[in-house]
Design an enzyme around this catalytic site. Structure first.
Site, short mmCIF file in Angstrom:
data_model
loop_
_atom_site.label_atom_id
_atom_site.label_comp_id
_atom_site.label_asym_id
_atom_site.label_seq_id
_atom_site.Cartn_x
_atom_site.Cartn_y
_atom_site.Cartn_z
N LYS A 37 12.56 -33.94 25.05
CA LYS A 37 13.62 -33.29 25.84
C LYS A 37 13.22 -31.88 26.24
O LYS A 37 13.31 -31.49 27.40
CB LYS A 37 14.91 -33.24 25.03
CG LYS A 37 15.95 -32.27 25.57
CD LYS A 37 17.08 -32.08 24.59
CE LYS A 37 18.01 -30.97 25.00
NZ LYS A 37 17.52 -29.63 24.66
N ASN A 38 12.80 -31.08 25.24
CA ASN A 38 12.57 -29.67 25.54
C ASN A 38 11.33 -29.44 26.41
O ASN A 38 11.22 -28.39 27.04
CB ASN A 38 12.50 -28.84 24.26
CG ASN A 38 13.89 -28.66 23.64
OD1 ASN A 38 14.91 -28.96 24.29
ND2 ASN A 38 13.95 -28.17 22.42
N CYS A 45 24.47 -26.05 24.55
CA CYS A 45 24.98 -26.01 23.17
C CYS A 45 25.15 -24.56 22.72
O CYS A 45 24.18 -23.80 22.70
CB CYS A 45 24.02 -26.73 22.24
SG CYS A 45 24.02 -28.52 22.48
N ARG A 100 23.27 -16.77 22.32
CA ARG A 100 21.90 -17.08 22.76
C ARG A 100 21.51 -16.12 23.88
O ARG A 100 21.60 -16.46 25.07
CB ARG A 100 21.81 -18.55 23.17
CG ARG A 100 22.13 -19.48 22.01
CD ARG A 100 22.07 -20.94 22.38
NE ARG A 100 20.71 -21.45 22.44
CZ ARG A 100 20.41 -22.73 22.72
NH1 ARG A 100 21.37 -23.59 22.94
NH2 ARG A 100 19.15 -23.12 22.77
N ASP A 142 15.91 -26.90 14.98
CA ASP A 142 16.57 -28.09 15.54
C ASP A 142 16.60 -29.27 14.56
O ASP A 142 17.16 -30.31 14.87
CB ASP A 142 15.90 -28.51 16.85
CG ASP A 142 16.33 -27.63 18.01
OD1 ASP A 142 17.17 -26.74 17.82
OD2 ASP A 142 15.81 -27.83 19.13
N ARG A 161 23.18 -35.57 25.34
CA ARG A 161 22.37 -34.58 26.07
C ARG A 161 20.89 -34.77 25.78
O ARG A 161 20.06 -34.45 26.59
CB ARG A 161 22.64 -33.17 25.51
CG ARG A 161 23.76 -32.43 26.06
CD ARG A 161 23.78 -31.08 25.32
NE ARG A 161 24.99 -30.38 25.55
CZ ARG A 161 25.31 -29.78 26.69
NH1 ARG A 161 24.49 -29.78 27.68
NH2 ARG A 161 26.47 -29.16 26.82
#
Ligand code: UD1
Length: 421
Positions: free
Chosen positions: A22-23, A117, A122, A307, A400
């Site tokens: 994903k990232n 999220c 952040r 994570d 997500r």
């Protein structure tokens, strides 16, 4: 709102195939805006963050197609609007990479502040500092970021990050790829998806050196050309399945992984009593579900990933003894799931950055709410471990970032189904 219903207590067995990261995907897809030509990107996970991003790219004028499952083609050679749709940008975190991509290719960008999220505050000050050091004039409000060249123009520079930031490292790499001169990022993040982004950009003609170390050098080039690239497997998705097997017990082959990327996680699971066997691109995990305590401190890669904090916490909650879990990246992350785990019987005491987790004999099914992506994944693991029925609400957070989670766990013998309200 969709929810998952889980009947816990079944050991997991079989084979699970991990999707593209994903990232990495959420960095590589916007970086395709740098390329005047078609990028064929393979191993793209079908998750909602990717779908939103592709809608954003189409909205600014890129031609996006999906010729087959897992493959996306992006052609950014036509006119591109440098103000992406605010409503879509606010739906996800990684939309901030549009700033770097549009600045690098077109010298300007007007991008709403990202959503996603919110497990912690952040900040993006290091991204902004990077753009300024590259010669951009930046207007940074509480609603948007506006970028254009300063009177001296855009130019490569040395940028030392004040904190090790994945996002800032990526955003600067993306922008600097097409900015004249040499950019050096000091104190860069070293996550696998940073190396993956560099490999993607270099395949398209960029000149990036040192990705994966704390000093990344980028020599700006005039243009990038199209090409084909396959995204690496998802370290955190793989870690989530490994943690699930460790906690529930069972025997599972986790395939399509890079075992080197998994070491920070697998060594901890081994310490807790799971058996890990590494192959070239897969990992077998065997666990009898009886784990012992351990100590974990989250850190930037190659440390234990933040994570994976919530997923390892579930393992600790069933492990004999007192485990200590310290968060050093996002301090408020415990609040996204610990109350939920406590309602299932976990014994967790939070004191600032550290949680002490006292292993209990059993977790019990309950109705719990996912507050963010990884917290949600941890609640699924807790449901698989627990006695009785667990309902995990707000699973749009989980979707997500996890492709076909319900099907993948069902394939391992779990009793889990998705319910629409
Ligand atoms: C990325 C990941 C996220 C992961 C996190 C840490 C993506 C899309 N998201 O998020 O899943 O949890 O890395 O591995 O890849 N910071 C600042 N100023 C900044 C940027 C960051 O102070 O400008 C701080 C943050 O508050 C945090 C730390 O630096 O304490 C690390 O943040 P960062 O690595 O930037 O995380 P993200 O890129 O947002």
């Amino acid at each position: 709102m969709a929810k998952y219903e889980i009947h816990g207590g079944t050991p997991l067995s079989g084979t699970v195939t991990i999707s593209g990261a994903k990232n990495a995907a959420v960095a590589i897809l916007p970086a395709a805006l740098l390329v005047k030509g078609t990028c064929r990107i393979e191993n793209v996970p079908d998750i909602s963050d990717v779908r939103i991003l592709l809608d954003i790219l189409e909205g600014v004028g890129a031609k996006v197609s999906r010729p087959e499952p897992g493959v996306v083609e992006i052609d950014s050679s036509g006119p591109i609007n440098t103000s992406p749709d605010e409503h879509l940008v606010k739906q996800m975190r990684a939309s901030y990479y549009l700033m770097g991509a549009l600045l690098g290719r077109f010298g300007k960008a007007h991008v709403a502040l990202p959503g996603g999220c919110n497990f912690a505050s952040r900040p993006i000050d290091q991204h902004i500092k990077g753009f300024e050091m590259l010669g951009a004039d930046v207007i940074y409000t509480d609603a948007y970021v506006d970028l254009k060249p300063s009177e001296f123009g855009l130019q490569g520079n040395r940028i030392n990050l004040d904190v090790v930031s994945v996002g800032a490292t990526i955003n600067i790499m993306i922008a600097a790829s097409l900015i004249p001169g040499q950019t050096i990022i000091g104190n860069a993040a070293k996550e696998p998806h940073i190396v993956d982004l560099a490999n993607f950009l270099n395949t398209m003609g960029a000149r990036i050196y040192g990705a994966g170390t704390d000093t990344v050098k980028i020599r700006g080039v005039n243009a990038l050309k199209g090409g084909t690239y396959a995204i690496i497997p998802d370290q955190i998705e793989a870690g989530t399945y490994l943690a699930a097997v460790a906690a529930t017990g069972g025997n599972v082959l986790v395939q399509n992984v890079i075992p080197k990327h998994m070491e920070c996680i697998t060594t901890k699971l081994q310490e807790m009593g799971a058996r890990i066997i590494n192959y070239d691109d897969s990992i077998r995990i065997q666990s009898n579900g009886h784990l012992r305590y351990t100590t974990v401190k989250t850190r930037p890669y190659p440390g234990f990933p933040t994570d994976m904090q919530a997923q390892i916490c579930v393992c600790m909650s069933r492990a004999a003894g007192f485990s200590r879990l310290t968060e050093s990246v996002y301090e408020t992350r415990f609040f996204g799931y610990c109350t939920e785990l406590q309602s299932m019987g976990a014994n967790i005491q939070i004191n600032g950055k550290t949680a002490t987790v006292i292993g209990v004999e059993k977790l019990y099914g309950a109705t719990v709410e996912a507050h963010d992506l990884r917290a949600g994944a941890a609640l699924v693991i807790a449901g698989l471990v627990a006695e009785g029925t667990t309902i995990v609400e707000n699973v749009h957070f989980i979707e997500r970032g996890y492709e076909n989670l319900v099907d993948k766990f069902t394939g391992l013998g779990a009793s889990i189904r998705r319910l629409e309200d």
